[in-house]
Design a protein around this motif. Structure first.
Motif, PDB file in Angstrom:
ATOM      1  N   SER A  41       0.853  -1.198   0.000  1.00 23.74           N
ATOM      2  CA  SER A  41       0.000   0.000   0.000  1.00 23.74           C
ATOM      3  C   SER A  41       0.884   1.242   0.000  1.00 23.74           C
ATOM      4  CB  SER A  41      -0.846   0.066   1.268  1.00 23.74           C
ATOM      5  OG  SER A  41      -1.771  -0.956   1.314  1.00 23.74           O
ATOM      6  N   ALA A  42       0.244   2.389  -0.172  1.00 26.65           N
ATOM      7  CA  ALA A  42       0.971   3.659  -0.106  1.00 26.65           C
ATOM      8  C   ALA A  42       1.461   3.895   1.323  1.00 26.65           C
ATOM      9  CB  ALA A  42       0.046   4.786  -0.543  1.00 26.65           C
ATOM     10  N   THR A  47      -2.508   8.232   0.885  1.00 20.11           N
ATOM     11  CA  THR A  47      -3.722   8.317   0.065  1.00 20.11           C
ATOM     12  C   THR A  47      -4.638   9.433   0.564  1.00 20.11           C
ATOM     13  OG1 THR A  47      -3.516   5.947  -0.302  1.00 20.11           O
ATOM     14  CG2 THR A  47      -5.617   6.953  -0.915  1.00 20.11           C
ATOM     15  N   GLU A  74       1.181   4.266  -4.294  1.00 21.41           N
ATOM     16  CA  GLU A  74       1.667   2.881  -4.281  1.00 21.41           C
ATOM     17  C   GLU A  74       2.922   2.712  -5.148  1.00 21.41           C
ATOM     18  OE1 GLU A  74      -1.479   3.503  -3.586  1.00 21.41           O
ATOM     19  OE2 GLU A  74      -1.976   2.067  -2.009  1.00 21.41           O
ATOM     20  N   PHE A 136      -4.116  -1.760  -4.941  1.00 18.39           N
ATOM     21  CA  PHE A 136      -5.208  -0.769  -5.047  1.00 18.39           C
ATOM     22  C   PHE A 136      -5.430  -0.257  -6.464  1.00 18.39           C
ATOM     23  CE2 PHE A 136      -5.593   4.067  -4.064  1.00 18.39           C
ATOM     24  CZ  PHE A 136      -6.946   4.084  -3.823  1.00 18.39           C
ATOM     25  N   ARG A 150     -11.221   2.381  -1.420  1.00 22.11           N
ATOM     26  CA  ARG A 150     -10.358   2.452  -0.241  1.00 22.11           C
ATOM     27  C   ARG A 150     -10.119   1.064   0.338  1.00 22.11           C
ATOM     28  NH1 ARG A 150      -9.088   7.348   1.773  1.00 22.11           N
ATOM     29  NH2 ARG A 150      -7.270   6.139   2.374  1.00 22.11           N
ATOM     30  N   GLY A 151      -8.879   0.842   0.755  1.00 22.30           N
ATOM     31  CA  GLY A 151      -8.510  -0.463   1.280  1.00 22.30           C
ATOM     32  C   GLY A 151      -8.268  -1.489   0.183  1.00 22.30           C
ATOM     33  N   GLY A 152      -8.209  -1.004  -1.074  1.00 26.93           N
ATOM     34  CA  GLY A 152      -8.161  -1.904  -2.237  1.00 26.93           C
ATOM     35  C   GLY A 152      -6.911  -2.754  -2.375  1.00 26.93           C
ATOM     36  N   SER A 153      -5.857  -2.443  -1.615  1.00 27.10           N
ATOM     37  CA  SER A 153      -4.659  -3.297  -1.715  1.00 27.10           C
ATOM     38  C   SER A 153      -4.961  -4.706  -1.207  1.00 27.10           C
ATOM     39  CB  SER A 153      -3.507  -2.703  -0.905  1.00 27.10           C
ATOM     40  OG  SER A 153      -3.168  -1.447  -1.413  1.00 27.10           O
ATOM     41  N   ASP A 154      -5.889  -4.807  -0.256  1.00 23.83           N
ATOM     42  CA  ASP A 154      -6.296  -6.142   0.221  1.00 23.83           C
ATOM     43  C   ASP A 154      -6.873  -6.940  -0.951  1.00 23.83           C
ATOM     44  OD1 ASP A 154      -5.685  -5.230   2.758  1.00 23.83           O
ATOM     45  OD2 ASP A 154      -7.768  -4.876   3.353  1.00 23.83           O
TER      46      ASP A 154
HETATM   47  N1  ASP Z   1      -3.730   3.198  -0.236  1.00 21.59           N
HETATM   48  C1  ASP Z   1      -5.087   2.824  -0.430  1.00 21.59           C
HETATM   49  C2  ASP Z   1      -5.961   3.350   0.684  1.00 21.59           C
HETATM   50  O1  ASP Z   1      -5.461   4.006   1.575  1.00 21.59           O
HETATM   51  C3  ASP Z   1      -5.260   1.327  -0.582  1.00 21.59           C
HETATM   52  C4  ASP Z   1      -4.912   0.524   0.639  1.00 21.59           C
HETATM   53  O2  ASP Z   1      -4.210   0.989   1.537  1.00 21.59           O
HETATM   54  O3  ASP Z   1      -5.367  -0.623   0.702  1.00 21.59           O
HETATM   55  O4  ASP Z   1      -7.144   3.132   0.665  1.00 21.59           O
END
Ligand code: ASP
Ligand code: ADP
Ligand code: MG
Length: 434
Positions: A41-42, A47, A74, A136, A150-154
């Protein structure tokens, strides 16, 4: 030899020191004889900071440009991480989502994966190198860069684990796993050893951001075992799979299967969500078709609505009020769309309330246990907290409260359902909770 996909969240790579620390873990996994694909992730709150920056330029940034901006976060972490791993004498190469073959639709800001073709990742791994993939992000069929929400790296991690047929997908974060509540609010929260996709879906959908909802949906569809754990400790985390225990044999007699399932807890946990607001349409004519028309307009504005409540109409006026909750971000467009059609819809006024909080009690065992709602409402009464809206599903009860009462409400419910841990406080290793 196993193929391991590891995902490191922003708080695990928030500065140069953390990136070097994570690089050591990755190099050790590789040296232990595994093939390793890493999703990153970033750094830290990058982000959010990029979103704030765009907001200083314009209140409504074009979605395509916002996606290009956000994916830069990222790119920074993936390249720095590849450098740090190479420095340790392990070959590593970084890839953008596009290079890694993450194909999406063209819905900027919340694109869905349509295909995963990780040829370059496979090649890299076959050469004995570590592949680092920017989380992400993906690319649309028109070659535009997209983000997965948001949270898309998962989601990136789970999708790659499925696409590469990995043995496990490890999600490294700043807490030791999935807890019975957010440890930032409930220090006595208990770590859950195993949770099913179904329960994790409800927790994630109800606001437990430790795992992104889409990632859980994807893991369930492709049966990817997910291990949520801390990048700051070596403690075993939470295993998210199809069942509560690996003892379940689908060919075993029904009674035996039931016995294994009986070990499942009634309640998995309490999730909370501050990202929603409430709109009340005041004084609408109580006749067939009104709700349909209102929610057609709301859907046309692109809003993702959650709870809906319609009051009993006042007998002398034949008018009623309809309230619904939706993400803060969807509110301006929805209010504008409703206001524009006030005459046609025939309502008196709109009320907007962004000071609400939602908590949800989740547990698959709930469906066969009466009295769960009564206990929940009783606990809120004892804590002096007013309930504004209620909604239920087979395995979840959600209530809306004032936002400033939410933390107390979560703690009260956690205690009322005997979820408090007896052995010390949950550790939050890093992160700002933003
Ligand atoms: N950097 C993105 C976010 O903050 C993706 C992630 O962290 O999963 O939503
Ligand atoms: P990352 O940067 O690793 O992606 P996130 O901030 O997205 O991390 O997710 C981890 C955070 O999720 C934790 O720090 C915690 O505050 C929060 N959280 C919310 N609900 C839960 C829960 N039930 N169990 C564990 N963490 C939770
Ligand atoms: Mg996250």
């Amino acid at each position: 030899m196993a193929l391991v996909v590891q995902k490191y969240g922003g708080s695990s790579v928030s500065d140069a020191h953390s990136i070097k620390r994570v690089a050591k873990r990755i190099a050790a996994t590789k040296r232990a004889g595994n093939d390793v694909v890493v999703v990153v992730s970033a750094m830290g709150d990058t982000t959010d900071e990029l979103l704030d920056l765009a907001g200083q330029i314009t209140p409504l940034p074009p979605q395509r440009e916002l996606d290009i901006l956000l994916t830069s976060g990222e790119r920074i972490s993936m390249s720095l991480l590849a450098m740090a791993i190479t420095n340790l004498g392990v070959k590593a190469k970084s890839f953008t989502g596009q290079q890694a073959g993450l194909m999406t639709d063209a819905v900027h800001g919340r694109a869905r994966l349509v295909d995963v073709v990780p040829h370059r990742i496979r090649e890299t791994v076959e050469k004995g190198q570590v592949a680092i993939v920017a989380g992400f992000q993906g690319v649309s069929s028109t070659n535009d860069v997209t983000t997965l929400g948001r949270g898309g790296s998962d989601t990136t991690a789970v999708a790659l684990a499925a696409g590469l047929d990995a043995d496990v997908c490890e999600i490294y974060t700043d807490v030791d796993g999935v807890f019975t509540a957010d440890p930032r609010i409930v220090p006595s929260a208990r770590k859950i050893d195993r949770v099913t996709y179904e329960e994790m879906l409800e927790l994630a959908a109800s606001g437990a951001k430790v795992l992104a909802l889409r990632a859980v949906e994807y893991a369930r569809r492709y049966d990817v075992p997910v291990h949520v754990r801390s990048s700051f400790s070596n403690t075993t985390g939470t295993l998210v799979t199809g069942t509560h225990g690996d003892a379940i044999d689908p060919n075993a007699p029904a009674a035996e299967q039931e016995e294994t399932q009986m070990e499942a807890p009634i309640i998995s946990g309490v999730a909370h969500d501050r990202s929603e607001a409430k709109i009340t349409v005041v004084g609408v004519p109580d006749k067939p078709g009104t709700a349909a028309r209102i929610f057609e307009v709301v859907a046309g504005a692109g809003a993702n609505i959650d709870m809906i409540v319609q009051n009993v109409s006042a007998a002398h006026t034949g008018l009623t009020d309809i309230s619904f909750t939706l993400p803060h971000a969807d509110s301006p467009g929805t209010l504008a769309a409703l206001n524009a059609l006030q005459e046609e819809l025939g309502f008196a006024s709109l009320q907007y309330d962004d000071q609400i909080g939602k908590l949800s009690l989740v547990g698959a065992g709930m469906k066969s246990h009466p009295g769960v709602s009564a206990r929940l409402f009783g606990a809120l009464r004892d804590a002096g907290i007013n309930i504004e809206m209620i909604s239920t599903s087979e395995i979840r009860i959600s209530v809306v409260t004032r936002e400033d009462a939410l933390d107390d409400a979560v703690r009260a419910i956690h205690t009322a359902f005997d979820l408090d841990s007896a052995d010390g406080e949950a550790v939050v290793y890093a992160g700002t909770g933003r």
